[in-house]
Design a protein around this motif. Structure first.
Motif, PDB file in Angstrom:
ATOM      1  N   ARG A 130       0.829  -1.206   0.000  1.00 37.12           N
ATOM      2  CA  ARG A 130       0.000   0.000   0.000  1.00 37.12           C
ATOM      3  C   ARG A 130       0.868   1.262   0.000  1.00 37.12           C
ATOM      4  N   ASP A 131       2.059   1.140   0.617  1.00 33.85           N
ATOM      5  CA  ASP A 131       2.896   2.315   0.873  1.00 33.85           C
ATOM      6  C   ASP A 131       4.330   2.117   0.383  1.00 33.85           C
ATOM      7  N   ILE A 132       4.517   1.200  -0.567  1.00 40.75           N
ATOM      8  CA  ILE A 132       5.895   0.886  -0.981  1.00 40.75           C
ATOM      9  C   ILE A 132       6.527   2.085  -1.713  1.00 40.75           C
ATOM     10  N   GLY A 133       5.831   2.579  -2.733  1.00 37.31           N
ATOM     11  CA  GLY A 133       6.383   3.702  -3.494  1.00 37.31           C
ATOM     12  C   GLY A 133       6.389   5.007  -2.720  1.00 37.31           C
ATOM     13  N   SER A 134       5.443   5.157  -1.806  1.00 39.58           N
ATOM     14  CA  SER A 134       5.307   6.439  -1.094  1.00 39.58           C
ATOM     15  C   SER A 134       6.129   6.506   0.182  1.00 39.58           C
ATOM     16  N   PHE A 135       6.365   5.368   0.818  1.00 39.86           N
ATOM     17  CA  PHE A 135       7.018   5.416   2.133  1.00 39.86           C
ATOM     18  C   PHE A 135       8.162   4.415   2.306  1.00 39.86           C
ATOM     19  N   VAL A 136       7.932   3.168   1.960  1.00 37.20           N
ATOM     20  CA  VAL A 136       8.962   2.142   2.225  1.00 37.20           C
ATOM     21  C   VAL A 136      10.189   2.385   1.351  1.00 37.20           C
ATOM     22  N   LYS A 194      -1.147   6.937  -3.797  1.00 32.42           N
ATOM     23  CA  LYS A 194      -0.324   6.825  -5.014  1.00 32.42           C
ATOM     24  C   LYS A 194       0.840   7.796  -4.867  1.00 32.42           C
ATOM     25  N   ALA A 195       2.057   7.281  -5.002  1.00 32.73           N
ATOM     26  CA  ALA A 195       3.231   8.172  -4.951  1.00 32.73           C
ATOM     27  C   ALA A 195       3.141   9.109  -6.157  1.00 32.73           C
ATOM     28  N   PRO A 196       3.570  10.367  -6.005  1.00 33.95           N
ATOM     29  CA  PRO A 196       3.414  11.319  -7.114  1.00 33.95           C
ATOM     30  C   PRO A 196       4.084  10.846  -8.407  1.00 33.95           C
ATOM     31  N   ASP A 197       5.166  10.081  -8.268  1.00 36.36           N
ATOM     32  CA  ASP A 197       5.886   9.631  -9.476  1.00 36.36           C
ATOM     33  C   ASP A 197       5.499   8.205  -9.894  1.00 36.36           C
ATOM     34  N   ALA A 198       4.403   7.673  -9.346  1.00 37.23           N
ATOM     35  CA  ALA A 198       3.975   6.319  -9.739  1.00 37.23           C
ATOM     36  C   ALA A 198       3.111   6.389 -10.997  1.00 37.23           C
ATOM     37  N   ILE A 199       3.183   5.329 -11.776  1.00 37.59           N
ATOM     38  CA  ILE A 199       2.336   5.246 -12.978  1.00 37.59           C
ATOM     39  C   ILE A 199       1.052   4.529 -12.594  1.00 37.59           C
ATOM     40  N   GLU A 200      -0.091   5.182 -12.806  1.00 35.49           N
ATOM     41  CA  GLU A 200      -1.354   4.560 -12.429  1.00 35.49           C
ATOM     42  C   GLU A 200      -1.919   3.729 -13.586  1.00 35.49           C
TER      43      GLU A 200
END
Ligand code: DC
Length: 221
Positions: A130-136, A194-200
């Motif tokens: 849930r939080d890999i791209g944004s936090f982990v 969603k991390a700002p730089d993630a592709i949705e």
């Protein structure tokens, strides 16, 4: 030390993360880490020990006495909770909400994130959560955020549970998923986002193969 390749795949429940992440990892010949399994294992342990997932103190004490070990066999993840392989047990439907609730506990999240970062530092891997791209792993090389309509997600989860021999009413499942999404998005520490730089990627009308190819194309890009 050589920097490892990490691919973050985040998204809400039933968006297809684990199915897709497993195939992407296999295609790339790297490991797959299911981070939700860790929270599920802690949810299972609290349930088995009659500890409320909301009791911060008791969960903290339980955590100190818990060993979560991830091992890989032919690239397949096996999760051991205090030495016992709980891979199947943690997939039961009633564990989902417990996992979501216990994941709000700060001590739990800090300990699990530390473990996830350590694994990601040691090997190339695809991580789903849930939080890999944004936090982990905010510096992960590739970040994907999968979504799908709630109806489609409930349908997928229903099929998955049926294949495991568990019968659950699809409308109840839909409500459970909506409740869990809300829980995961509204928590104050490292929420589902969603991390700002993630592709949705909206997977509602896509086949698994199409989602996998889309992600592989992005990675190889
Ligand atoms: O991916 P899953 O459905 O198995 O995850 C179960 C719960 O664990 C999910 O509802 C929230 C929590 N979780 C989390 O908070 N952070 C992660 N990286 C993975 C899962």
């Amino acid at each position: 030390m050589k920097k490892t390749l990490n691919i973050a795949i985040d998204g809400p429940a039933g968006s297809g993360k684990s199915t897709v992440a497993k195939i992407v990892a296999k295609e790339l010949g790297i490991a797959y880490l299911d981070t939700g399994a860790m929270y599920r294992a802690l949810g299972l342990k609290s349930h088995s020990n009659n500890i409320s997932v909301f009791d911060e103190n008791a969960v903290g004490i339980m955590l100190e006495k818990t060993c979560i070990d991830i091992k890989y066999e032919d690239g397949i993840q096996r999760l051991f909770l205090d030495g016992v392989d709980v891979g199947l047990k943690i997939r039961e439907n009633h564990i989902s909400q417990l996992a979501s609730d216990i994941s709000k506990n700060h001590a739990v999240r800090l300990a699990m994130v530390e473990l996830q970062r350590k694994i990601a530092e040691e090997r190339d891997c695809v991580l789903d959560g849930r939080d890999i791209g944004s936090f982990v792993l905010p510096n992960a090389k590739h970040k994907i955020f999968l979504t799908a309509s709630i109806d489609e997600r409930a349908k997928r989860r229903h099929k998955e549970l049926l294949s495991r021999g568990e019968t659950v009413d699809i409308n109840n499942l839909k409500q459970d998923i909506a409740k869990r999404d809300d829980n995961d998005m509204m928590r104050d520490f490292a929420p589902l986002i969603k991390a700002p730089d993630a592709i949705e990627v909206d997977t509602t009308t896509m086949t698994i193969e199409e989602v996998v190819n889309h992600i592989l194309n992005q990675i190889k890009g």
